[in-house]
Motif scaffolding. Structure first.
Motif, PDB file in Angstrom:
ATOM      1  N   VAL A  24      26.648  32.156  -3.834  1.00 50.91           N
ATOM      2  CA  VAL A  24      25.289  32.478  -4.755  1.00 50.91           C
ATOM      3  C   VAL A  24      24.631  33.006  -3.730  1.00 50.91           C
ATOM      4  CG1 VAL A  24      23.452  31.461  -5.909  1.00 50.91           C
ATOM      5  CG2 VAL A  24      25.768  30.823  -6.181  1.00 50.91           C
ATOM      6  N   VAL A  25      23.821  34.204  -3.987  1.00 50.51           N
ATOM      7  CA  VAL A  25      23.183  35.113  -2.737  1.00 50.51           C
ATOM      8  C   VAL A  25      21.597  34.961  -3.557  1.00 50.51           C
ATOM      9  CG1 VAL A  25      22.675  37.047  -1.630  1.00 50.51           C
ATOM     10  CG2 VAL A  25      25.026  36.392  -2.287  1.00 50.51           C
ATOM     11  N   PRO A  26      20.866  34.485  -2.428  1.00 52.51           N
ATOM     12  CA  PRO A  26      19.205  34.490  -2.876  1.00 52.51           C
ATOM     13  C   PRO A  26      18.706  35.776  -3.390  1.00 52.51           C
ATOM     14  CG  PRO A  26      19.383  33.470  -0.942  1.00 52.51           C
ATOM     15  CD  PRO A  26      20.729  34.142  -1.247  1.00 52.51           C
ATOM     16  N   GLY A  27      17.788  36.091  -4.445  1.00 52.26           N
ATOM     17  CA  GLY A  27      17.560  37.093  -5.090  1.00 52.26           C
ATOM     18  C   GLY A  27      18.402  38.063  -5.814  1.00 52.26           C
ATOM     19  N   PHE A  28      19.609  37.432  -6.233  1.00 53.29           N
ATOM     20  CA  PHE A  28      20.742  38.044  -7.070  1.00 53.29           C
ATOM     21  C   PHE A  28      20.770  37.344  -8.423  1.00 53.29           C
ATOM     22  CE2 PHE A  28      24.926  39.903  -7.487  1.00 53.29           C
ATOM     23  CZ  PHE A  28      24.585  41.026  -7.439  1.00 53.29           C
ATOM     24  N   GLN A  29      20.850  38.022  -9.290  1.00 50.50           N
ATOM     25  CA  GLN A  29      20.823  37.434 -10.887  1.00 50.50           C
ATOM     26  C   GLN A  29      22.350  36.906 -11.382  1.00 50.50           C
ATOM     27  OE1 GLN A  29      18.538  39.848 -13.475  1.00 50.50           O
ATOM     28  NE2 GLN A  29      16.723  39.768 -12.313  1.00 50.50           N
ATOM     29  N   TYR A  30      22.540  36.000 -12.021  1.00 49.10           N
ATOM     30  CA  TYR A  30      23.583  35.475 -12.346  1.00 49.10           C
ATOM     31  C   TYR A  30      23.659  35.232 -13.787  1.00 49.10           C
ATOM     32  CZ  TYR A  30      25.053  35.446  -7.188  1.00 49.10           C
ATOM     33  OH  TYR A  30      25.035  35.638  -6.067  1.00 49.10           O
ATOM     34  N   ARG A  31      24.690  35.154 -14.593  1.00 47.29           N
ATOM     35  CA  ARG A  31      24.801  34.679 -16.079  1.00 47.29           C
ATOM     36  C   ARG A  31      26.139  33.591 -15.935  1.00 47.29           C
ATOM     37  NH1 ARG A  31      25.449  37.940 -21.659  1.00 47.29           N
ATOM     38  NH2 ARG A  31      25.875  35.917 -23.039  1.00 47.29           N
ATOM     39  N   SER A  32      25.710  32.238 -16.446  1.00 46.92           N
ATOM     40  CA  SER A  32      26.699  31.478 -16.385  1.00 46.92           C
ATOM     41  C   SER A  32      26.570  30.523 -17.900  1.00 46.92           C
ATOM     42  CB  SER A  32      26.692  30.470 -15.115  1.00 46.92           C
ATOM     43  OG  SER A  32      27.560  29.454 -15.121  1.00 46.92           O
ATOM     44  N   LEU A  33      27.358  29.415 -17.873  1.00 44.45           N
ATOM     45  CA  LEU A  33      27.114  28.240 -18.757  1.00 44.45           C
ATOM     46  C   LEU A  33      26.395  27.153 -18.015  1.00 44.45           C
ATOM     47  CD1 LEU A  33      30.421  28.469 -21.095  1.00 44.45           C
ATOM     48  CD2 LEU A  33      28.029  29.372 -21.305  1.00 44.45           C
ATOM     49  N   ALA A  34      25.645  26.435 -18.584  1.00 42.14           N
ATOM     50  CA  ALA A  34      25.046  25.185 -17.802  1.00 42.14           C
ATOM     51  C   ALA A  34      24.536  24.186 -18.760  1.00 42.14           C
ATOM     52  CB  ALA A  34      23.777  25.897 -17.131  1.00 42.14           C
ATOM     53  N   ARG A  35      24.511  22.989 -18.261  1.00 42.28           N
ATOM     54  CA  ARG A  35      24.060  21.875 -19.191  1.00 42.28           C
ATOM     55  C   ARG A  35      22.792  21.396 -18.542  1.00 42.28           C
ATOM     56  NH1 ARG A  35      26.686  17.787 -18.283  1.00 42.28           N
ATOM     57  NH2 ARG A  35      28.010  18.600 -16.547  1.00 42.28           N
ATOM     58  N   PHE A  36      21.720  21.069 -19.324  1.00 38.34           N
ATOM     59  CA  PHE A  36      20.463  20.740 -18.716  1.00 38.34           C
ATOM     60  C   PHE A  36      20.092  19.324 -18.961  1.00 38.34           C
ATOM     61  CE2 PHE A  36      20.106  25.271 -19.349  1.00 38.34           C
ATOM     62  CZ  PHE A  36      19.555  25.599 -18.330  1.00 38.34           C
ATOM     63  N   ARG A  37      19.431  18.512 -18.261  1.00 40.01           N
ATOM     64  CA  ARG A  37      18.966  17.436 -18.378  1.00 40.01           C
ATOM     65  C   ARG A  37      17.826  17.252 -17.307  1.00 40.01           C
ATOM     66  NH1 ARG A  37      22.743  12.880 -15.747  1.00 40.01           N
ATOM     67  NH2 ARG A  37      20.826  11.551 -16.293  1.00 40.01           N
ATOM     68  N   GLU A  38      16.807  16.251 -18.005  1.00 40.44           N
ATOM     69  CA  GLU A  38      15.663  15.994 -17.199  1.00 40.44           C
ATOM     70  C   GLU A  38      15.837  15.001 -15.732  1.00 40.44           C
ATOM     71  OE1 GLU A  38      12.651  14.412 -19.358  1.00 40.44           O
ATOM     72  OE2 GLU A  38      12.566  15.607 -21.088  1.00 40.44           O
ATOM     73  N   PRO A  39      15.175  15.352 -14.905  1.00 35.88           N
ATOM     74  CA  PRO A  39      15.597  14.638 -13.575  1.00 35.88           C
ATOM     75  C   PRO A  39      15.321  13.179 -13.904  1.00 35.88           C
ATOM     76  CG  PRO A  39      14.410  16.527 -13.175  1.00 35.88           C
ATOM     77  CD  PRO A  39      14.389  16.544 -14.741  1.00 35.88           C
ATOM     78  N   GLN A  40      16.199  12.129 -13.564  1.00 32.95           N
ATOM     79  CA  GLN A  40      15.944  10.782 -13.667  1.00 32.95           C
ATOM     80  C   GLN A  40      16.067  10.192 -12.306  1.00 32.95           C
ATOM     81  OE1 GLN A  40      19.140   9.213 -16.293  1.00 32.95           O
ATOM     82  NE2 GLN A  40      18.585  10.508 -17.974  1.00 32.95           N
ATOM     83  N   SER A  41      15.111   9.258 -12.213  1.00 33.00           N
ATOM     84  CA  SER A  41      14.900   8.223 -10.929  1.00 33.00           C
ATOM     85  C   SER A  41      15.723   7.086 -10.895  1.00 33.00           C
ATOM     86  CB  SER A  41      13.384   8.249 -10.505  1.00 33.00           C
ATOM     87  OG  SER A  41      12.882   9.293 -10.644  1.00 33.00           O
ATOM     88  N   TRP A  42      16.057   6.750  -9.871  1.00 31.99           N
ATOM     89  CA  TRP A  42      16.784   5.438  -9.574  1.00 31.99           C
ATOM     90  C   TRP A  42      15.739   4.425  -9.748  1.00 31.99           C
ATOM     91  CZ3 TRP A  42      22.179   5.208 -10.073  1.00 31.99           C
ATOM     92  CH2 TRP A  42      22.919   6.541  -9.740  1.00 31.99           C
ATOM     93  N   GLY A  43      15.962   3.262 -10.235  1.00 35.12           N
ATOM     94  CA  GLY A  43      15.095   2.120 -10.295  1.00 35.12           C
ATOM     95  C   GLY A  43      15.311   1.003  -9.126  1.00 35.12           C
ATOM     96  N   ASN A  44      15.428   1.488  -7.902  1.00 38.37           N
ATOM     97  CA  ASN A  44      15.508   0.908  -6.655  1.00 38.37           C
ATOM     98  C   ASN A  44      14.731   0.971  -5.672  1.00 38.37           C
ATOM     99  OD1 ASN A  44      18.165  -0.576  -7.704  1.00 38.37           O
ATOM    100  ND2 ASN A  44      19.246   1.515  -7.432  1.00 38.37           N
ATOM    101  N   PRO A  45      14.168   0.125  -4.661  1.00 41.04           N
ATOM    102  CA  PRO A  45      13.212   0.360  -3.960  1.00 41.04           C
ATOM    103  C   PRO A  45      13.608   1.492  -3.020  1.00 41.04           C
ATOM    104  CG  PRO A  45      13.533  -1.925  -4.085  1.00 41.04           C
ATOM    105  CD  PRO A  45      14.446  -1.261  -5.065  1.00 41.04           C
ATOM    106  N   THR A  46      14.835   1.353  -2.479  1.00 41.63           N
ATOM    107  CA  THR A  46      15.204   2.328  -1.388  1.00 41.63           C
ATOM    108  C   THR A  46      15.810   3.699  -1.844  1.00 41.63           C
ATOM    109  OG1 THR A  46      17.513   1.248  -1.510  1.00 41.63           O
ATOM    110  CG2 THR A  46      16.028   0.499   0.244  1.00 41.63           C
ATOM    111  N   THR A  47      16.024   3.791  -3.231  1.00 45.15           N
ATOM    112  CA  THR A  47      16.760   5.012  -3.516  1.00 45.15           C
ATOM    113  C   THR A  47      15.519   6.071  -3.915  1.00 45.15           C
ATOM    114  OG1 THR A  47      16.929   3.887  -5.759  1.00 45.15           O
ATOM    115  CG2 THR A  47      18.778   4.196  -4.528  1.00 45.15           C
ATOM    116  N   PRO A  48      15.847   7.218  -3.553  1.00 46.90           N
ATOM    117  CA  PRO A  48      14.792   8.325  -3.659  1.00 46.90           C
ATOM    118  C   PRO A  48      14.206   8.366  -5.027  1.00 46.90           C
ATOM    119  CG  PRO A  48      16.766   9.442  -3.207  1.00 46.90           C
ATOM    120  CD  PRO A  48      17.143   7.942  -3.117  1.00 46.90           C
ATOM    121  N   ASP A  49      12.989   8.683  -5.258  1.00 46.27           N
ATOM    122  CA  ASP A  49      12.359   9.068  -6.630  1.00 46.27           C
ATOM    123  C   ASP A  49      12.473  10.436  -6.756  1.00 46.27           C
ATOM    124  OD1 ASP A  49      11.044   9.065  -8.908  1.00 46.27           O
ATOM    125  OD2 ASP A  49       9.161   8.303  -8.091  1.00 46.27           O
TER     126      ASP A  49
END
Length: 862
Positions: free
Chosen positions: A198-223
């Motif tokens: 995948v090259v920057p600035g180049f357009q592609y068409r594909s199939l994708a599944r979307f989801r909202e970003p989810q955070s882990w509920g632990n102190p050390t795992t990144p938000d």
């Protein structure tokens, strides 16, 4: 029950007040300070603040950088509040007006400059962090498995080599049956597969599944959600595969053509994959051919920074082109007299650096090196004084103003901070050389001096960058200084200039002998690195730093960046050391462990992992979580940092309730990092490939395998662990949920049940057996499924609290409504990791306390 304990909510302020009382009392008892000595210490400390202001005054570009950092942190913590008021504009005009006053003191003028950059950062980030920048236009809440035909454009290069990769890019639109809907959203794309570029600035068409970003509920795992939000990313998208990605717009860009040409030239030589991967990483920042085992060897020796395109490459390229132009200028006498060739050389070298940055793609290290090169060119053109700290601070300020969200990028922090540490170390080396200028360092003495300088710089980088690297790579590599001492000179003097020259010679097919020499050198260096990577004791796991160590680290950085010139006064040194000692004594060591049983339910998504820590310090890990279809290693990303946070470097026992993927997979990587004394289970000969891998690895580590059955009681001090299920004659069926190990924990009159994934059949068998099932807290079976936690079972257990370990928005619909209804009717306190994050129970003096990572309200208890 023998006693009915009270259930309390263990809040952080209560613990903080308790800790504060104990620390103040200990500090007063250990180091009584009179009011006179305390006032004198404060007075001298205020006087020593002049050192900091003097240092900032001598490096004015540090002020905007500090102001920018403060503004970004302010905007990230309180987004959308301050930029929407008139206060920033009023302060901005006030600061500009006061700057116009010529009689203003330099210190106050510097503070005003900081305020100006804070306001600029707030105004710059307000559209990025505002709620309006994340529109909810996709109906993805109902079915996250739904696939969309999308048109996207990448912002960064991505090579997929069979592993999981991420890259950011813009979602340009979605192809609906009724037509194309144009969009403009920043999305984090995830892909796994082979032969995908995948090259920057180049357009592609594909199939994708979307989801909202989810955070882990632990102190050390990144938000993760907050991290994406800072970058203006609204969704995470999972591409179906490289075979579904179709490039649009005709031919690939010229940058991709240059990469393909380079790989075609290099693959014609008989090179091992590791050598070819190192060459690709050093020349094009492309690690597609670098084996994973080789990357791990570089990580274990602390040499990962070598495999990036950094200032060394640009320095070699810029210096070589500039020197070549100056040599060519010797044949043009009038130009040399006017200095015209010097300016032309700088311009040509800068243009070549820009071209090289365009070829290798963006990145914090590339942009930092390019900006520093351009600033150095300007300083040379205008014959200004070369001040490395000023140039680095100016580059960092411009880079962050242009792309402020990169402040939270680990690569950006490492790139700028590592160079700052090296520049500070160079000042100390020069000071030592000036102090010993009368000594004649020649021959072997000169060589020893250089070796000590490089070794000191390597040790400084290892310790100085460790707090930044630890969340990702929680190891302290003691072999790093020696490995850097032996490897860095070879890469600096041989590999980098040799590969740049080889790329140039391959234009005319003249690089055969140079390629063979570099290949032999690369093989020797790779063998040396692999030897260093697996030296016994060379890599040590590190836990959470105690507070006094953080104080020492901060004071050491302050003294390092102040420089030796400002610390020659013995009076200042005495008060600075006294200040450091006072801070260390004020923070003090950690509190002694109390007689408390801790049960921690980690947030591992749709899975389960529980840590039991008994009062005498021994630890039991029940299951390890994991995803059957996913690219997140729960053992390394979630469990290992959490265990190291509690300074657990060895697990006394690991209990596997049953070998399902969401209970087992996290243990596969965790046992590679932490030794395990005993491994408990009920069937080690099951036809499960992952279980066989785990058992085989534990056998090589001399871990004791222990089969546990109902009726067995294990005592760890005052804590009793009773195995309630399965019986010894139980036969494991095809669906092994009913073969889950059921554990009953009791301490200080408080008992709890850990049910694993036991379902209704197993629960009814337990009820018929007549075993005492009464408990004060209950870990629900099968993640709160309707197939478990029957009404008869709840009536027998009669818990005060119920806990479920499950993932947010899981496709199974856990917890089921029937189970919630049963809990609500009995007024049982209900907690779950999907809503509350990490859940911690503490049992002390016959009382049960609980605390959650998030502050969602649970179902009230009776």
């Amino acid at each position: 029950m023998a006693s009915e304990p009270k259930v309390f909510l263990f809040r952080k302020p209560d613990a903080a007040i308790h800790i504060l009382k104990r620390r103040v009392g200990r500090f007063h008892f250990a180091t009584p300070i009179s009011s006179v000595s305390l006032s004198a210490t404060l007075h001298q400390s205020c006087k020593s603040l002049h050192l900091w202001t003097d240092s900032i005054h001598r490096n004015p570009w540090i002020l905007p950088l500090v102001g920018l950092w403060a503004g970004l942190e302010w905007a990230s913590r309180w987004p959308g509040t301050l930029p929407n008021t008139l206060l920033p504009l009023l302060l901005l005009f006030l600061s500009l007006g006061m700057l116009a006053v010529k009689k203003l003191r330099p210190g106050l003028r510097g503070i005003l400059i900081v305020w100006i950059f804070i306001l600029l950062a707030l105004l710059r980030l307000s559209p990025i962090l505002g709620e309006s920048s994340m529109p909810k236009i996709l109906d993805i809440g109902g079915d996250p498995r739904k696939e969309w035909s999308v048109l996207f454009e990448a912002n960064e290069r991505c090579f997929s080599d069979g592993l999981a990769h991420r890259f950011s890019g813009r979602l340009l639109g979605i192809f609906f049956p009724e037509g194309f809907q144009p969009l403009d959203l920043q999305v984090q794309w995830n892909i796994s597969g082979t032969q995908c570029n995948v090259v920057p600035g180049f357009q592609y068409r594909s199939l994708a599944r979307f989801r909202e970003p989810q955070s882990w509920g632990n102190p050390t795992t990144p938000d993760i959600k907050n991290k994406y939000r800072r970058k203006g990313i609204a969704y995470s998208a999972y591409l179906k595969g490289p075979e579904w990605i179709m490039p649009l717009g005709g031919h690939a860009r010229s940058v991709d053509a240059i990469h393909k040409w380079w790989w075609k030239k290099m693959t014609k030589y008989p090179l091992p994959p590791a050598v070819l991967g190192i060459w690709g990483a050093l020349t094009l920042k492309d690690r597609r051919a670098l084996p994973q085992q080789t990357q791990l060897a570089f990580q274990r020796t602390g040499l990962s920074h070598i495999l990036v395109v950094s200032g060394l490459h640009f320095g070699m390229l810029f210096g070589g082109i500039y020197l070549l132009c100056r040599l060519l200028g010797l044949f043009w006498r009038p130009g040399m007299q006017l200095g015209f060739v010097r300016y032309v050389g700088l311009m040509v070298a800068a243009a070549c650096s820009l071209s090289y940055a365009w070829i290798v793609g963006g990145g914090p290290s590339v942009i930092r090196a390019l900006l520093c090169i351009l600033f150095l060119s300007l300083v040379s053109v205008f014959s200004l004084r070369r001040r490395p700290f000023v140039i680095l601070s100016a580059a960092a300020t411009i880079f962050l103003l242009w792309c402020p969200e990169m402040l939270w990028d680990l690569g950006c922090r490492l790139s700028f901070f590592a160079v700052a540490l090296l520049l500070a170390w160079q000042r100390w080396i020069k000071f030592w050389q000036r102090a010993n200028y009368k000594k004649n360092f020649r021959g072997w003495r000169y060589l020893i001096k250089k070796i000590l300088g490089v070794a000191g710089a390597s040790l400084l980088l290892t310790l100085g960058l460790f707090p930044l690297i630890r969340p990702i790579f929680p190891y302290l590599t003691w072999m790093s200084p020696l490995a850097n001492l032996l490897v860095i000179p070879v890469f600096t003097l041989v590999m980098v200039p040799g590969l740049l020259l080889l790329s140039l010679l391959e234009i005319w097919n003249l690089g055969l002998f140079l390629a063979m020499a570099l290949a032999r050198c690369s093989e020797m260096i790779l063998s040396l690195i692999e030897c260093f990577a697996y030296v016994p004791g060379g890599v040590q796991l590190t836990g959470q730093w105690p507070p006094w160590l953080w104080v020492l680290y901060g004071c050491g950085l302050i003294l390092l960046f102040l420089g030796p010139e400002r610390l020659r006064d013995r009076q200042r040194w005495r008060w600075i050391l006294l200040w450091i000692v006072a801070l260390v004594l004020g923070v003090g060591p950690g509190i002694r462990p109390e007689a408390t049983l801790r049960v921690t339910f980690f947030d591992v998504g749709q899975g389960e992992s529980i840590l039991v820590t008994v009062p005498d310090g021994r630890s039991l890990l029940i299951d390890g979580g994991g995803f059957a279809f996913g690219n997140i290693d729960v053992g390394e990303r979630v469990l290992l940092p959490e265990l190291l946070l509690r300074r657990i470097f060895r697990l006394d026992a690991v209990l596997l309730t049953h070998p399902d993927a969401d209970h087992l997979l996290g243990l596969l990587s965790l046992v590679h990092h932490l030794p395990v004394t005993e491994f408990w289970g009920n069937d080690f000969a099951a036809s499960n490939n992952n279980l066989q891998k785990l058992v085989k690895h534990l056998a090589t580590k001399e871990t004791r395998l222990r089969r546990v059955y109902s009726g067995e009681v294990i005592h760890w001090g005052e804590v009793s662990m009773q195995i309630l299920w399965p019986p010894k004659e139980f036969e494991v069926a095809q669906k092994n949920n009913d073969a889950s190990v059921v554990l009953r924990l009791c301490y200080s009159g408080v008992c709890g049940l850990v049910m694993g994934d036991l379902e209704a059949h197993g629960e009814s068998a337990l009820l018929k057996s007549g075993i005492d099932l009464r408990a004060h807290w209950l870990k629900l079976g099968h993640h709160g499924s309707r197939t478990s936690t029957s009404e008869a079972f709840l009536n027998r257990v009669n818990p005060e609290m119920a806990i479920a370990s499950l993932g947010r928005g899981n496709r199974f619909g856990f917890p089921h409504g029937e189970v919630l209804t049963r809990l609500t009717q009995r007024k049982i306190l209900f907690l779950s990791t999907d809503r509350h994050g990490q859940i911690q129970l503490r049992i002390r003096d016959g009382e049960l306390y609980w605390r959650t990572f998030r502050d969602f309200l649970p179902i009230p208890s009776r």
